[in-house]
Design an enzyme around this catalytic site. Structure first.
Site, short mmCIF file in Angstrom:
data_model
loop_
_atom_site.label_atom_id
_atom_site.label_comp_id
_atom_site.label_asym_id
_atom_site.label_seq_id
_atom_site.Cartn_x
_atom_site.Cartn_y
_atom_site.Cartn_z
N PRO A 100 8.72 8.76 -6.55
CA PRO A 100 8.25 8.56 -5.16
C PRO A 100 6.76 8.87 -4.94
CG PRO A 100 10.15 10.09 -5.10
CD PRO A 100 9.94 9.71 -6.56
N SER A 135 5.26 2.50 -10.39
CA SER A 135 5.23 1.21 -11.41
C SER A 135 5.79 1.72 -12.77
CB SER A 135 4.28 0.47 -11.30
OG SER A 135 3.63 0.24 -10.14
N ALA A 160 -1.01 3.61 -16.77
CA ALA A 160 -1.32 2.84 -15.77
C ALA A 160 0.00 1.66 -15.57
CB ALA A 160 -2.49 1.70 -16.07
N GLY A 161 0.31 1.41 -14.28
CA GLY A 161 1.12 0.34 -14.16
C GLY A 161 0.77 -0.46 -12.95
N HIS A 162 0.23 -1.71 -13.33
CA HIS A 162 -0.42 -2.83 -12.53
C HIS A 162 0.69 -3.83 -12.17
CE1 HIS A 162 -4.48 -1.07 -14.15
NE2 HIS A 162 -3.93 -0.25 -13.52
N LYS A 208 -4.90 -2.50 -7.94
CA LYS A 208 -5.88 -2.90 -8.80
C LYS A 208 -5.41 -4.41 -9.47
CE LYS A 208 -6.15 0.95 -10.69
NZ LYS A 208 -5.16 1.87 -9.87
N THR A 210 2.28 11.45 -16.38
CA THR A 210 3.19 10.33 -16.60
C THR A 210 3.97 10.49 -17.77
OG1 THR A 210 1.54 8.96 -17.86
CG2 THR A 210 1.83 8.56 -15.17
N GLN A 258 -6.06 3.92 -13.29
CA GLN A 258 -5.92 5.15 -12.46
C GLN A 258 -7.01 4.81 -11.12
OE1 GLN A 258 -6.24 5.57 -15.99
NE2 GLN A 258 -3.95 5.41 -15.95
N ASP A 260 -3.13 3.42 -8.11
CA ASP A 260 -1.84 2.59 -7.55
C ASP A 260 -2.40 1.82 -6.33
OD1 ASP A 260 0.07 3.37 -9.63
OD2 ASP A 260 0.78 4.96 -8.52
N LYS A 317 -3.11 -6.68 -8.73
CA LYS A 317 -3.23 -7.78 -7.71
C LYS A 317 -4.64 -8.16 -7.63
CE LYS A 317 -2.88 -9.72 -3.29
NZ LYS A 317 -2.34 -10.26 -2.12
N GLY A 361 8.41 5.34 -11.62
CA GLY A 361 9.56 5.19 -10.83
C GLY A 361 9.61 6.35 -9.68
P1 GDP Z 1 -2.42 -0.53 -9.34
O1 GDP Z 1 -1.93 0.33 -10.34
O2 GDP Z 1 -3.45 -0.38 -8.69
O3 GDP Z 1 -2.52 -2.08 -9.90
O4 GDP Z 1 -1.05 -0.69 -8.23
P2 GDP Z 1 0.43 -0.72 -8.47
O5 GDP Z 1 0.96 -2.02 -9.14
O6 GDP Z 1 0.86 0.66 -9.10
O7 GDP Z 1 0.85 -0.43 -6.94
C1 GDP Z 1 0.55 -1.50 -5.84
C2 GDP Z 1 2.09 -1.97 -5.46
O8 GDP Z 1 1.56 -2.81 -4.13
C3 GDP Z 1 2.48 -3.01 -6.19
O9 GDP Z 1 3.70 -2.94 -6.22
C4 GDP Z 1 1.89 -4.47 -5.75
O10 GDP Z 1 2.78 -5.53 -5.77
C5 GDP Z 1 1.90 -4.01 -4.32
N1 GDP Z 1 0.84 -4.84 -3.33
C6 GDP Z 1 -0.36 -5.07 -3.73
N2 GDP Z 1 -1.04 -5.30 -2.72
C7 GDP Z 1 -0.17 -5.43 -1.51
C8 GDP Z 1 -0.38 -5.72 -0.13
O11 GDP Z 1 -1.33 -6.10 0.13
N3 GDP Z 1 1.06 -5.31 0.46
C9 GDP Z 1 1.89 -5.24 0.02
N4 GDP Z 1 3.05 -5.05 0.95
N5 GDP Z 1 2.38 -4.57 -1.03
C10 GDP Z 1 1.08 -4.98 -2.08
P1 IMO Z 2 -2.87 3.19 -12.22
O1 IMO Z 2 -3.55 2.56 -13.22
C1 IMO Z 2 -1.17 6.71 -10.24
C2 IMO Z 2 -1.77 10.48 -12.43
C3 IMO Z 2 -0.46 11.26 -13.04
C4 IMO Z 2 -0.80 12.56 -12.67
C5 IMO Z 2 -2.08 12.65 -13.42
C6 IMO Z 2 -2.15 12.84 -14.97
O2 IMO Z 2 -1.39 2.40 -11.97
O3 IMO Z 2 -3.31 3.38 -10.77
P2 IMO Z 2 -1.63 11.45 -17.18
O4 IMO Z 2 -0.19 10.78 -17.53
O5 IMO Z 2 -2.60 10.41 -17.01
O6 IMO Z 2 -2.21 12.39 -17.88
O7 IMO Z 2 -1.34 12.09 -15.70
O8 IMO Z 2 -2.63 11.18 -13.21
N1 IMO Z 2 -1.73 9.09 -12.98
C7 IMO Z 2 -1.77 8.28 -12.00
N2 IMO Z 2 -1.27 7.97 -10.73
N3 IMO Z 2 -1.64 5.55 -10.87
C8 IMO Z 2 -2.18 5.58 -12.37
O9 IMO Z 2 -2.41 4.54 -12.86
C9 IMO Z 2 -1.80 6.90 -13.05
N4 IMO Z 2 -2.11 7.19 -14.20
C10 IMO Z 2 -2.18 8.44 -14.15
O10 IMO Z 2 0.62 10.88 -11.95
O11 IMO Z 2 -0.77 13.09 -11.62
MG MG Z 3 -0.08 1.59 -10.66
#
Ligand code: GDP
Ligand code: IMO
Ligand code: MG
Length: 431
Positions: free
Chosen positions: A305, A300, A39-41, A16, A130, A225, A13, A18, A303
């Site tokens: 925290p 993402s 993953a949730g990007h 990546k 997840t 991840q 999270d 963005k 949900g």
């Molecule tokens: P990923 O899994 O690595 O792609 O990251 P996620 O999408 O799960 O979480 C990153 C969150 O931060 C997303 O809601 C993005 O829209 C948000 N985000 C990314 N870069 C920035 C930043 O520079 N500032 C803020 N405020 N939010 C950001």
């Molecule tokens: P992105 O790509 C954050 C964490 C889970 C748990 C552990 C194992 O959005 O960064 P799994 O379902 O993979 O067997 O869970 O890994 N986890 C993540 N945490 N971002 C992710 O993906 C994750 N994918 C898995 O919360 O601790």
């Molecule tokens: Mg994510």
């Protein structure tokens, strides 16, 4: 550089999605090599939000080819829903833009049941997965009993493998986990239909990528991840079930390491983690809640925290060791605005001894107390900064301090979720 791997340098999270969207402009082809819909990007483009679980974050750029490679575990239901949503919003007009590996393992309903049942059984020792069936699917792959994408379009083979899998899984559900059994015929019918719908996308993706290299295409690999969730090098057992580090991009996509020009590690300007496992800089106070609120740190995918804490330099040094970082894309610097001072963990104290590196033993990592350095905070809203020089002096100093203690250059600074809230210091495709 021609081909770049983008990986998460912390616990996932990091932003990546963005960063891959930003770099996609300079690439021809974007590839997901590992992980699945755990993953949730998230991407925000002119106020429109997109969350991708399986499709590479380059898909919003018309004409860029996107590949889900063999190393990804694919839940066909999730992939088809993602394709449908994109088409509804006017993207993916040409099906040829998306390619899915013939040899990718398929997440089946019993993988999801097993993931949930197992976590329930673990009680307070649970991993906090997840619950998407990722671990059980990778287990079947390694046990050589997995079902692969190409088999969804081979009814006889699929039926035979499904029957064999269900025999064992349903025995476990009935006699050990007390979970509901998964029916054979309904599952067979449902998944054969998914196979028909996915057929236009299925292909030899390793062959395709190697052809792309031959024609001089620039390829961008999108990690999923984060480094500390790597099955071999992370905080085992609190990890995911794949190699999230840079090497995974090559093995997962069937691309030779000699084709890779650089690796960008994505890191937040602080740290977060979802699920269980050690997290030395975690904040349990109002300051942590403040970061969670300002950074909207809620998963993402699930949900949940996110746990929030200060930037952990030993973690980034470890990520640098494992991934050979050409640079760091530092995200969410804007979230730290308004704090009187910011803290950086530069080392740990474990059993009264200072340690500069991430300990390999889980017990030691769990006991690690952060050794902090403090830096001056800044009050200004930085979300409109376009150049590094637009940032307040204290924010510039913070970034330089991070570079110094982490031992790696910050090549991009992100100051908001939008595409245009990005300060590019060095573009890896132009380096
Ligand atoms: P990923 O899994 O690595 O792609 O990251 P996620 O999408 O799960 O979480 C990153 C969150 O931060 C997303 O809601 C993005 O829209 C948000 N985000 C990314 N870069 C920035 C930043 O520079 N500032 C803020 N405020 N939010 C950001
Ligand atoms: P992105 O790509 C954050 C964490 C889970 C748990 C552990 C194992 O959005 O960064 P799994 O379902 O993979 O067997 O869970 O890994 N986890 C993540 N945490 N971002 C992710 O993906 C994750 N994918 C898995 O919360 O601790
Ligand atoms: Mg994510």
């Amino acid at each position: 550089m021609k081909s770049i791997i983008v990986i998460g340098a912390q616990w996932g999270d990091e932003g990546k999605g963005k960063i891959v969207d930003i770099y996609s402009e300079f690439a021809d082809t974007v590839v997901r090599s590992t992980g699945g819909n755990n993953a949730g990007h998230t991407l925000v483009v002119k106020g429109d939000k997109f969350i991708f679980h399986l499709i590479p974050s380059g898909i919003l750029h018309p004409g860029k080819r996107c590949v889900i490679a063999n190393g990804v575990v694919v839940d066909p239901k999730v992939l088809l829903a993602e394709i449908g949503r994109l088409k509804e919003r006017g993207y993916l007009k040409d099906d040829g833009q998306l390619k899915v590996g013939f040899l990718a393992n398929i997440i089946m309903p019993y993988h999801v049941v097993l993931d949930r049942a197992r976590e329930e059984k673990l009680g307070n020792r649970k991993i906090g997965t997840t619950a998407r069936g990722i671990g059980p699917c990778y287990e079947d792959k390694v046990a050589r009993t997995g079902i692969r994408a190409c088999e969804l379009v081979q009814p006889d083979t699929f039926a035979e493998k499904l029957r064999a899998s269900l025999e064992l899984k349903n025995f476990l559900f009935k006699n050990y986990y007390g979970a509901g059994e998964v029916p054979f015929q309904a599952t067979l019918d449902e998944y054969l239909e998914y196979g028909e719908r996915l057929k236009p996308y299925l292909m030899d993706t390793s062959g395709f990528l190697n052809e792309e290299f031959k024609r001089g295409a620039k390829v961008l690999f999108e990690g999923a991840q984060g480094t500390l969730l790597d099955i071999d090098h992370g905080t085992y057992p609190f990890v995911t079930s794949s190699n999230t580090t840079a090497g995974g991009a090559c093995t997962g996509s069937g691309v030779p390491p000699t084709k890779i020009g650089g690796v960008i590690g994505v890191s937040k300007a602080y740290a977060t983690r979802v699920g269980g496992g050690p997290f030395p800089t975690e904040l349990f106070d109002e300051e942590g809640q403040g970061i969670r609120d300002r950074g909207n740190e809620y998963g993402s995918t699930t949900g949940r925290p996110r746990r929030c804490g200060w930037f952990d330099a030993p973690v980034i040094r470890y990520a640098n060791r494992l991934n050979g970082l050409s640079g760091v894309a530092l995200t969410k610097l804007d979230v730290l605005s308004g704090l009187p001072r910011v803290k950086i963990c530069v080392a740990y104290e474990i059993g009264g001894v200072r340690r500069d590196e991430v300990p390999l033993s889980l017990a030691e990592f769990e006991q690690a107390k952060p050794v902090y350095e403090q830096a001056e905070g800044w009050k200004e809203d930085i979300s409109a900064a376009k150049e590094f020089g637009d940032l307040p002096k204290a924010a510039q100093k913070y970034v330089r301090l991070l570079e110094e203690v982490a031992g790696v250059e910050v090549s991009l600074v992100s100051v908001g979720p939008e595409r245009n809230q990005t300060i590019v210091r060095r573009n890896p495709f132009r380096a």
